[in-house]
Design a protein around this motif. Sequence first.
Motif, PDB file in Angstrom:
ATOM      1  N   UNK A   1       2.811   5.393   2.444  1.00  0.00           N
ATOM      2  CA  UNK A   1       2.902   6.778   2.910  1.00  0.00           C
ATOM      3  C   UNK A   1       3.195   7.717   1.740  1.00  0.00           C
ATOM      4  N   UNK A   2       4.060   7.254   0.850  1.00  0.00           N
ATOM      5  CA  UNK A   2       4.404   8.074  -0.313  1.00  0.00           C
ATOM      6  C   UNK A   2       3.190   8.267  -1.219  1.00  0.00           C
ATOM      7  N   UNK A   3       2.421   7.199  -1.436  1.00  0.00           N
ATOM      8  CA  UNK A   3       1.208   7.321  -2.253  1.00  0.00           C
ATOM      9  C   UNK A   3       0.244   8.326  -1.631  1.00  0.00           C
ATOM     10  N   UNK A   4       0.136   8.273  -0.301  1.00  0.00           N
ATOM     11  CA  UNK A   4      -0.730   9.231   0.398  1.00  0.00           C
ATOM     12  C   UNK A   4      -0.218  10.651   0.224  1.00  0.00           C
ATOM     13  N   UNK A   5       1.096  10.816   0.309  1.00  0.00           N
ATOM     14  CA  UNK A   5       1.694  12.155   0.193  1.00  0.00           C
ATOM     15  C   UNK A   5       1.442  12.766  -1.180  1.00  0.00           C
ATOM     16  N   UNK A   6       1.504  11.941  -2.235  1.00  0.00           N
ATOM     17  CA  UNK A   6       1.360  12.500  -3.592  1.00  0.00           C
ATOM     18  C   UNK A   6      -0.061  12.336  -4.121  1.00  0.00           C
TER      19      UNK A   6
END
Length: 651
Positions: free
Chosen positions: A432-437
């Motif tokens: 999710x974090x990779x998607x967010x950034x």
Amino acid sequence: NTFCLMNKNFGFVKVATAVPHVRVADCSYNLQQMLNLIAQAEEERAAVVCFPELSVTAYTCLDLFNQQVLLEAAEQAVKDLLSYSTGTDTIIIVGTPVTHACTVLDCAAVIQDGKLLGLVGKKHLCTHDGCSENRWFTSVDEIPEGRICFAGQQTELCARQVFRTPQFTFGVEIGHDLWSPIPPSTLLCMRGAEIIFNLSADNAQSGKDAYIQQLAAQQSARCNAAYVLSGCGYGESTQDMVFPGRALIFENGKLLAQGKKFGMEPQLICTEIDVECIRNMRRNNKTFTSSSAVYRSENVKETQIDKIIEFSTKESRLTRPVDAQPFIPQGALLDERCEEIFRIQALGLARRVEHTRAKSMVIGISGGLDSTLALLVCAQACDMLQMPRQTIVGVTMPGFGTTDRTYTNALELMKGLGITMREIPIREACLQHFSDIGHDVSVHDVTYENSQARERTQILMDVANQSSGFVVGTGDLSELALGWATYNGDHMSMYGVNASVPKTFVRHLVTWIAGQEAYKSVRAALLDIVDTPISPELIPADEAGNIKQKTEDLVGPYELHDFFLYNLLRLGFGPAKIMYLARHAFAGQYTDDVIRHWLQTFCRRFFQQQFKRSCLPDGPKVGSCSLSPRGDWQMPSDAMGTLWHEQAADR
């Protein structure tokens, strides 16, 4: 000039302690025996060779010391030795009786190239252990000091003399001077002597040898000096005593070389003294500096020696031991050190728990060495505080690189210790974090790796808030030196129990704990963890499920880095000298190119990563090396490492 010499030979000085055959009252024979050993010392290119007390006559002449025939023969022997020494730069120190002002003195004659450089008289005469030296000799303190004529030359006679050479300064004391409450060598060291030579005549007694070694070691350590002792041996009278022929060389409290006691053959023991190390230790020891100021007004004679035999780093190999694992003691001392460090860690953590009134200790358990040691420290602290081990909240956080081996060991360890267990996978949160950034999950770069480390730290911090506790850090000293930690990831905690434990010692410490009865329930898991390759496990495993990302493949062998760290931090050596020492310590194990490559890596990372050390959490200091910014290591985060990089790269 001294600085240039240090650069050329790294401050090493070769010295020798000699134990010759003697015949009581036979000065001609004794001189010949000494000449044989002096010739050997010259072949070894020793800068100084020291002989025992009264070696010209033998120590056990007793009332013959009142005979003019013997005294004249002794003076003639020294005169002959002066003649023999012409043309040689080796400094020779021999023991001889000297007549002066209607007295006989027990002296050391310092000789080089046909010159009598000085006579050092004995201060403290032995009056026990069957000795009554004051029957024949007078303390040098009881006669007027000054210049006298001896062996056909005018020279200084006094108890307190330092001899300054272009590379080092030395002093001399005799026998029981070492046993006094304030040995003369203390003052000599305060006035610049870096090497002390003791001409000894202590007899053999059960238990006495250990005591003398303690005296010499402590004087060497207390004065940040080298201490070279030469004792009487075979050939002395055995009418009432036996002399074992002690030959000892200490440096900063550490035994560098020793001879064989009770030998019947002459001995010459040679090794190198590291004068640069002595000076570095003194420079960092402010107690030594302040003590020197107190004694500055004391009257000490100084003699300048203009030439000296230099140790050649290109032509000669070191004979002194170079410890490849300086953080790890040998033999029975290893167990003692492991217990001591483990208890320091646990006591520090226990006090922090007590002070903060924490209801829990939260720790991330990876199945690796560092987190294992930190967890064991937490368990020990609970036992010391008589708190249930459920107070410890162990969190395993499987990620993209977690292998079955480390995962299983983490679970077995937590179960066996009886702590509170939590499992919080981080894969989905990181995706999710990779998607967010906007990061491509297939790109395994620093963002991919550090995001996992920071996610784990965030979880630990929040779990600590949930359980009214604090996070226990796991990072070790070696990782801090290299900056091998994610900033605000595994770099951060509320108390870092491993912060001054080097990686090479962590393995020994965990192995030692595995052998303790209190931890037998987790012994199998601990031993398997010790055998597991070191890895942050931030990159997916290989097709067989094995660890793919091995730390030592990336930053280099920890045994090399710990060697570099100790010599840089503890001894203050530059990369050129560290490289020279590493060649000796790891000969046959690593090539010069490999050592140089990782030394360059160490120097680069050590300077670049200081910013991570400048904001370290609290943690207990367990040894003489620490990188805590609150006193042990203070360095600007933007300090330039150019000088160190250049030395590390220089061939």
